[in-house]
Design a protein around this motif. Structure first.
Motif, PDB file in Angstrom:
ATOM      1  N   ASN A  40      58.199 -22.377 -15.497  1.00 52.35           N
ATOM      2  CA  ASN A  40      57.988 -20.957 -15.792  1.00 52.35           C
ATOM      3  C   ASN A  40      58.564 -20.519 -17.132  1.00 52.35           C
ATOM      4  N   TYR A  41      58.397 -21.343 -18.158  1.00 57.05           N
ATOM      5  CA  TYR A  41      58.909 -21.004 -19.479  1.00 57.05           C
ATOM      6  C   TYR A  41      58.353 -19.671 -19.966  1.00 57.05           C
ATOM      7  N   ALA A  42      57.076 -19.412 -19.731  1.00 60.15           N
ATOM      8  CA  ALA A  42      56.434 -18.190 -20.240  1.00 60.15           C
ATOM      9  C   ALA A  42      56.654 -16.974 -19.338  1.00 60.15           C
ATOM     10  N   ARG A  43      57.375 -17.143 -18.256  1.00 64.23           N
ATOM     11  CA  ARG A  43      57.733 -16.000 -17.394  1.00 64.23           C
ATOM     12  C   ARG A  43      59.137 -15.548 -17.783  1.00 64.23           C
ATOM     13  N   GLU A  44      59.178 -14.496 -18.584  1.00 63.27           N
ATOM     14  CA  GLU A  44      60.459 -14.007 -19.065  1.00 63.27           C
ATOM     15  C   GLU A  44      61.123 -13.123 -18.018  1.00 63.27           C
ATOM     16  N   GLY A  45      62.432 -12.991 -18.135  1.00 65.07           N
ATOM     17  CA  GLY A  45      63.140 -12.077 -17.252  1.00 65.07           C
ATOM     18  C   GLY A  45      64.398 -12.682 -16.672  1.00 65.07           C
ATOM     19  N   GLU A  46      64.894 -12.019 -15.655  1.00 66.91           N
ATOM     20  CA  GLU A  46      66.162 -12.383 -15.036  1.00 66.91           C
ATOM     21  C   GLU A  46      66.059 -13.713 -14.298  1.00 66.91           C
ATOM     22  N   ARG A  47      67.107 -14.504 -14.456  1.00 62.02           N
ATOM     23  CA  ARG A  47      67.230 -15.774 -13.744  1.00 62.02           C
ATOM     24  C   ARG A  47      68.645 -15.869 -13.206  1.00 62.02           C
ATOM     25  N   GLU A  48      68.792 -16.555 -12.102  1.00 62.83           N
ATOM     26  CA  GLU A  48      70.127 -16.836 -11.576  1.00 62.83           C
ATOM     27  C   GLU A  48      70.396 -18.318 -11.735  1.00 62.83           C
ATOM     28  N   SER A  49      71.636 -18.615 -12.069  1.00 63.58           N
ATOM     29  CA  SER A  49      72.009 -20.019 -12.211  1.00 63.58           C
ATOM     30  C   SER A  49      73.416 -20.223 -11.689  1.00 63.58           C
TER      31      SER A  49
END
Length: 153
Positions: free
Chosen positions: A81-90
């Motif tokens: 999902n490189y082209a899906r920008e936004g919040e991510r949790e890690s």
């Protein structure tokens, strides 16, 4: 005065240089902050920052981070999902770290569309000397961990 970069307009005066180290992947409104920094810089001022490389923030779990050979050697990093920008949790020392993923084009276009000229962009990789001392850093040739940018007003 201690305040988040999102509130830089509250600081009086103009600056010759604004430096930020590994913070912008935690900022939700990157373009808004870029506009504010541009406004706070003197003519010919510089904006120098580092952030987590977008290849790293593209990972959003659910699949193994690395594809490895039968001996456990890392062959390549798995991106999703490189082209899906936004919040991510890690997970980084603790679970639930909130970051914001942006594509390279979004980062660069946010800078140039707000008046900055990109002078230099670096994605650091280890030297031969570093690899001799820390052979596990070889995986940085698959995906650099950081992105450094120097931009001028």
């Amino acid at each position: 005065m201690l305040l988040p970069i999102e509130d830089i307009e509250e600081v009086e005066g103009k600056f010759d240089v604004v430096i930020s180290s590994l913070a912008f992947h935690y900022v939700e409104d990157f373009e808004g902050v870029v506009k504010k920094i541009y406004d706070k810089l003197d003519t010919d001022g510089s904006f120098i920052f580092s952030q987590e490389n977008p290849i790293n923030t593209a990972y959003c779990g659910g699949i193994p981070r690395w594809t490895k050979d039968e001996n456990g050697k890392k062959i390549y990093v798995n991106l999703a999902n490189y082209a899906r920008e936004g919040e991510r949790e890690s997970e980084w020392f603790v679970e639930g770290i909130k970051k914001y993923h942006r594509m390279f084009s979004t980062i660069i276009n946010s800078l140039t569309e707000n008046g900055f000229i990109i002078e230099k962009m670096i994605e650091p990789i280890p030297t031969d000397e570093i690899l001799e001392r820390f052979p596990d850093q070889e995986d940085l040739f698959h995906k650099p961990d950081f992105l450094l940018i120097k931009a001028k007003k």
